[in-house]
Design an enzyme around this catalytic site. Structure first.
Site, mmCIF file in Angstrom:
data_model
loop_
_atom_site.group_PDB
_atom_site.id
_atom_site.type_symbol
_atom_site.label_atom_id
_atom_site.label_comp_id
_atom_site.label_asym_id
_atom_site.label_seq_id
_atom_site.Cartn_x
_atom_site.Cartn_y
_atom_site.Cartn_z
ATOM 1 N N CYS A 1 0.759 -1.326 -0.009
ATOM 2 C CA CYS A 1 0.303 0.159 -0.002
ATOM 3 C C CYS A 1 0.661 1.225 -0.084
ATOM 4 O O CYS A 1 0.274 2.412 -0.233
ATOM 5 C CB CYS A 1 -1.010 -0.256 1.371
ATOM 6 S SG CYS A 1 -2.219 -1.403 1.106
ATOM 7 N N HIS B 1 -2.987 8.084 6.738
ATOM 8 C CA HIS B 1 -3.228 6.989 5.823
ATOM 9 C C HIS B 1 -4.569 6.505 5.999
ATOM 10 O O HIS B 1 -5.157 6.114 5.109
ATOM 11 C CB HIS B 1 -2.216 5.939 5.995
ATOM 12 C CG HIS B 1 -1.926 4.710 5.508
ATOM 13 N ND1 HIS B 1 -1.837 4.741 4.036
ATOM 14 C CD2 HIS B 1 -2.248 3.348 5.655
ATOM 15 C CE1 HIS B 1 -1.934 3.311 3.419
ATOM 16 N NE2 HIS B 1 -2.126 2.588 4.447
ATOM 17 N N GLU C 1 -1.518 5.298 14.058
ATOM 18 C CA GLU C 1 -1.240 6.661 13.334
ATOM 19 C C GLU C 1 -1.537 7.804 14.216
ATOM 20 O O GLU C 1 -0.659 8.879 14.174
ATOM 21 C CB GLU C 1 -2.072 6.584 12.000
ATOM 22 C CG GLU C 1 -1.676 7.708 10.998
ATOM 23 C CD GLU C 1 -2.117 7.469 9.696
ATOM 24 O OE1 GLU C 1 -3.134 6.846 9.442
ATOM 25 O OE2 GLU C 1 -1.944 8.524 9.031
ATOM 26 N N LYS D 1 -9.408 8.108 2.335
ATOM 27 C CA LYS D 1 -10.026 6.878 2.219
ATOM 28 C C LYS D 1 -11.537 6.848 2.929
ATOM 29 O O LYS D 1 -12.086 5.893 2.442
ATOM 30 C CB LYS D 1 -9.351 5.944 2.843
ATOM 31 C CG LYS D 1 -7.879 5.627 2.313
ATOM 32 C CD LYS D 1 -6.947 4.525 2.951
ATOM 33 C CE LYS D 1 -5.740 4.709 2.173
ATOM 34 N NZ LYS D 1 -4.594 5.712 2.437
ATOM 35 N N HIS E 1 -9.846 2.736 -0.316
ATOM 36 C CA HIS E 1 -8.531 2.329 -0.290
ATOM 37 C C HIS E 1 -8.092 1.812 -1.619
ATOM 38 O O HIS E 1 -8.258 0.734 -1.873
ATOM 39 C CB HIS E 1 -8.073 1.547 0.878
ATOM 40 C CG HIS E 1 -6.620 1.292 1.213
ATOM 41 N ND1 HIS E 1 -5.731 1.872 0.402
ATOM 42 C CD2 HIS E 1 -6.066 0.399 2.253
ATOM 43 C CE1 HIS E 1 -4.643 1.636 0.959
ATOM 44 N NE2 HIS E 1 -4.754 0.658 1.863
ATOM 45 N N PHE F 1 1.822 -2.914 4.134
ATOM 46 C CA PHE F 1 2.321 -4.333 4.936
ATOM 47 C C PHE F 1 3.749 -4.429 4.728
ATOM 48 O O PHE F 1 4.491 -3.818 3.866
ATOM 49 C CB PHE F 1 1.593 -5.372 3.924
ATOM 50 C CG PHE F 1 0.076 -5.639 4.362
ATOM 51 C CD1 PHE F 1 -0.504 -4.751 5.462
ATOM 52 C CD2 PHE F 1 -0.717 -6.381 3.651
ATOM 53 C CE1 PHE F 1 -2.039 -5.020 5.778
ATOM 54 C CE2 PHE F 1 -2.101 -6.517 3.955
ATOM 55 C CZ PHE F 1 -2.727 -5.952 4.968
#
Lengths: 419, 391
Positions: free
Chosen positions: A169, A309, A320, A341, A346, A405
């Protein structure tokens, strides 16, 4: 001694569920609504996850010369349209491109792998000699991420530095970073950066679902993507392509280009901890933020907005928020932080570019996009996430977080162009 | 609150741009793990012999991987497994990891740039694609498959066991991915982005998808498949290091990496740019390590070296060690570095001038003093990437 060139953004092109082209996209991003819905492209009724942020065919149709492409080719259509729009927006001519070193970096995670899966399906479901012939006739190369870069290069007839980056991502943010460095390090004067993904197909949806990453709020799609909310239960997949034109400042000034802003710095670190989960001690993500601000020569107290994010996963949003508090201390409560998002889902490897496009429009319009569906705060997410509706704000410097990831922490600092 | 006073960036000059000096880049570690050679020594011996090994290494017992303490094979495909083995060797070789130790020291200062073409596709074909073929509208995918079947998982598989925490990136640039990864890493060290970069390529191209693509391109099946086929799974990595740092810590320096260029159009452009920017004359290059001896590649060499082409040693390692697709450039790099380090030019094709294809003749290997090796890797999509290594 070498000069580290300053890099500015001069063109934006985007194909998203909120709209095609940056004007329509911005209208959608500031509308206060979510573009998530029940999947219409195929019958999802046997799947556990039946929602996504699809690009409506009616939006796409005016940009097509033929029929709407099948699922396995959508990524190529999105990419082509976004590249064309960005190129037009930059105003750069073929002649000008011919006078400089120009190249391409593409960021994608899933990429066109469904194209390979569909090809495989044809081979698998056919027997004997016929099967051999199909194996020979299938254009397997269309199933590899590299094909996206090849097509973009061919379309724009560029001959310089090119790369396809796939870092989960974080791919889009890393593509911007690699493109930035290609200019800073003297390999290029102009770079076209693309983030693209078309993961709304059963294989990818079930793969993300198998690791518990997706929201299963099938009965209430519009309220499914809800970053920082107490009832968040995972992310919603989105799709599309975004293209950003980066230029060496001197080159852009020479051709009197319109400048959206400057990318001041890019830093990425790796958690080296877990294949999917972030580090709770924040050691590597905080290191990335510290380095990116230092390299940008932007002090923490100068950051006006954090482009988060914010995927809407229980763990990710909490981490976050903790990161913002670690970096900014008490001031974290005063810095607005939101993301694309909650509105358009996403886009996996493409999302870093979508975030960046939204950020340059924030700099241009001096307006913050909202976090929609933030209805009840959770105790671990208590900052200013611009809930519900967007609002005007004075924004000079933006810090962009993008995670992936494998423990990727990729950070960018983007600013209004100063003298 | 973050203390901003540390490591403040130098102030910009009048036009807002910052000037800084560049670092020299040393190669201080090497690692190779492939179906034809399980370490650098075996790899080099095969190249010197000039013929492929008759046995192929397979991952049936995972014996070698058991010696990587922090590695969890549950989330790794063949591409990742080869990458992990080559990484361990390269880190030990560079003195950044002690044999048997679980993690490197100074992990924050070590980055990773890895190139691959087919990446996890082999895994996808054997697992998730098959599920999609059975039931496209509701394929049953396991959690492990979900993690493995994306290219970015290579980062986790390589960084987690050794605690490598610097910048990391995966390049998917077709056949040139490994060369580009090394080129990017070179620039990263040179411009002070990080002190060490682990760079190279890993791939598992022995799968029906790549075979199908090659069949379509007209490559005969017997050249692709089986133990005698040219395709090979494997990985090669090098450790690039700030030169002063390598000298200061007394590291063995195998070679210096002096330049990198890449292009997608004019195939000869990167050669001249590379040599020009490094103030290296064509006369200074004694050996060229190529990815293929296709006519266009030979023509590139002819136009660059002109009459000197006839005295040039041209080596194509993949003829002996197999074609590892996205990792082929990294294997070329290890061959180039070993050539410099040992002062031994591998058995090579020598190009006569003027020439046509029939005038490429094979020369035996020989010990000669070598100062510079040029590496060139090309892909079908017209991408050409070149590296220049020096003693």
């Amino acid at each position: 001694m070498v000069t580290k060139h300053r890099v500015v953004v001069t063109g934006l092109g985007i194909v998203s569920s909120a709209g095609i082209g940056h004007s329509q996209f911005w209208e959608g991003m500031t509308s206060g609504q979510s573009f998530v819905r029940r999947i219409t492209r195929f019958d999802p009724s046997r799947m556990r996850v039946q929602i996504a942020s699809e690009i409506d065919d009616a939006l796409l149709q005016p940009h097509l010369s033929g029929a709407v492409p099948p699922v396995e080719n959508r990524i190529y259509t999105y990419s082509e349209i976004a590249a064309h729009l960005a190129w037009q927006d930059s105003g750069i001519t073929i002649e000008e491109l011919g006078t400089c070193k120009a190249g391409v970096v593409v960021g994608t995670s899933v990429g066109p792998s469904v194209n390979a899966a569909v090809s495989y399906m044809h081979v698998h479901n056919t027997n004997g000699e016929q099967r051999k012939e199909i194996a020979r006739e299938n254009v397997w190369s269309h199933g590899f991420p590299a094909e996206l870069g090849r097509r973009l290069n061919c379309k724009l007839r560029l001959g310089g530095f090119s790369a396809v980056v796939s870092t989960g991502c974080a791919s889009g943010a890393d593509a911007i970073g690699v493109g930035l460095e290609a200019i800073q390090w003297g390999h290029s004067n102009v770079m076209f950066i693309m983030g693209a993904e078309a993961p709304i197909e059963p294989l990818t949806i079930n793969a993300f679902d198998a690791i518990g990453a997706l929201s299963r709020r099938n009965n209430d799609p519009k309220r499914a993507s809800r970053p920082f909310d107490r009832d968040r239960d995972g992310f919603v997949l989105g799709e599309g392509a975004g293209v950003i034109v980066l230029e060496e400042l001197a080159f852009a000034l020479r051709r009197k280009a319109r400048i959206y802003g400057e990318i001041r710095s890019y830093v990425t670190t790796t958690d080296a901890h877990h294949m999917t989960a972030p580090r709770h001690d924040l050691n590597k993500s905080a290191l990335a933020v510290k380095r990116v601000l230092t390299q940008a020569a932007v002090a923490p107290e100068q950051v006006d907005y954090v482009s988060a994010h914010a995927t809407s996963t229980p763990l990710g949003d909490m981490i976050e928020t903790k990161l913002a508090k670690r970096i900014f201390g008490q001031r974290a409560y005063e810095i607005p932080m939101s993301s694309t998002k909650s509105i358009i889902g996403h886009q996996s490897g493409g999302s870093g570019v979508f975030q960046a496009i939204s950020n340059f429009l924030t700099l241009k319009n001096q307006y913050l996009i909202p976090t929609v569906n933030l209805e009840s705060r959770s105790h671990d997410c208590d900052l200013d996430y611009v809930p519900g509706r967007g609002r005007p704000a004075k924004v000079e410097h933006i810090l962009q977080h993008t995670f992936g990831f494998s423990g990727k922490n990729s950070m960018l600092v983007m600013s209004k162009l100063s003298a | 609150m973050l203390n901003h006073s540390e490591n403040v960036t130098p102030a910009p000059d009048g036009n807002g741009e910052i000037s800084s000096s560049l670092s020299r880049v040393a190669v201080t570690g090497l690692g190779v793990a492939s179906a034809r050679a399980s370490n650098v020594e075996e790899f080099w011996q095969l190249l010197k012999q000039g013929r492929p090994s008759e046995t192929l290494f397979r991952f049936d017992d995972d014996e070698l991987l058991a010696k990587v303490p922090g590695f969890k094979p549950k989330f790794a495909d063949d591409t990742a497994k080869f990458a992990v083995l080559a990484t361990q060797q390269a880190l030990i070789c560079a003195g950044l990891l002690e044999t048997g130790a679980e993690s490197v020291t100074a992990g924050d200062e070590i980055g990773l740039a890895l190139g691959t073409f087919s990446g996890p596709i082999k895994w996808g074909l054997e697992h998730s694609f098959m599920e999609a073929a059975k039931d496209f509208l509701n394929p049953q995918v396991s959690a492990a498959s979900s993690v493995i079947a994306y290219y970015g998982s290579l980062i986790g598989n390589v960084t987690i066991p050794f605690r490598i925490a610097g910048p990391s990136v995966i390049f998917c640039n077709l056949d040139v991915a490994g060369t580009d990864a090394i080129g990017y890493a070179y620039e990263a060290v040179r411009h002070g982005k990080t002190r060490w970069m682990l760079a190279g390529g890993a791939d598992a191209p022995v799968n029906p998808m790549i075979e199908g693509e090659l069949l379509r391109a007209g490559v005969p099946a017997e050249c692709i498949r089986g133990d005698n086929g040219r395709l090979v799974d494997g990985a090669a990595l090098v450790v690039l290091e700030n030169y002063e740092s390598a000298v200061a810590r007394g590291a063995h320096i195998y070679a210096e990496l002096r330049g990198y260029q890449t292009t997608t159009a004019l195939r000869t452009l990167p050669f001249s740019e590379l040599l020009f920017s490094d103030e290296c004359e064509t006369d200074d290059v004694e050996c060229v390590v190529v990815g293929s001896l296709a006519p266009y590649e030979v023509n590139n060499l002819k136009s660059l070296f002109r009459t000197r082409t006839r005295s040039l040693s041209v080596t194509q390692p993949d003829q002996v060690i197999g074609y590892a697709l996205g990792a082929v450039g990294a294997m070329q790099a290890v061959a180039s570095i070993m050539t410099l380090n040992c002062g031994y030019v591998l058995p090579s094709a020598q190009i006569r001038f003027p020439m046509n294809e029939s005038e490429v003749v094979t020369q035996p290997g020989t010990f000669i003093p070598i100062r510079n090796v040029l590496q060139t890797t090309q892909s079908l999509s017209r991408k050409t990437s070149v590296l220049l290594f020096s003693r």
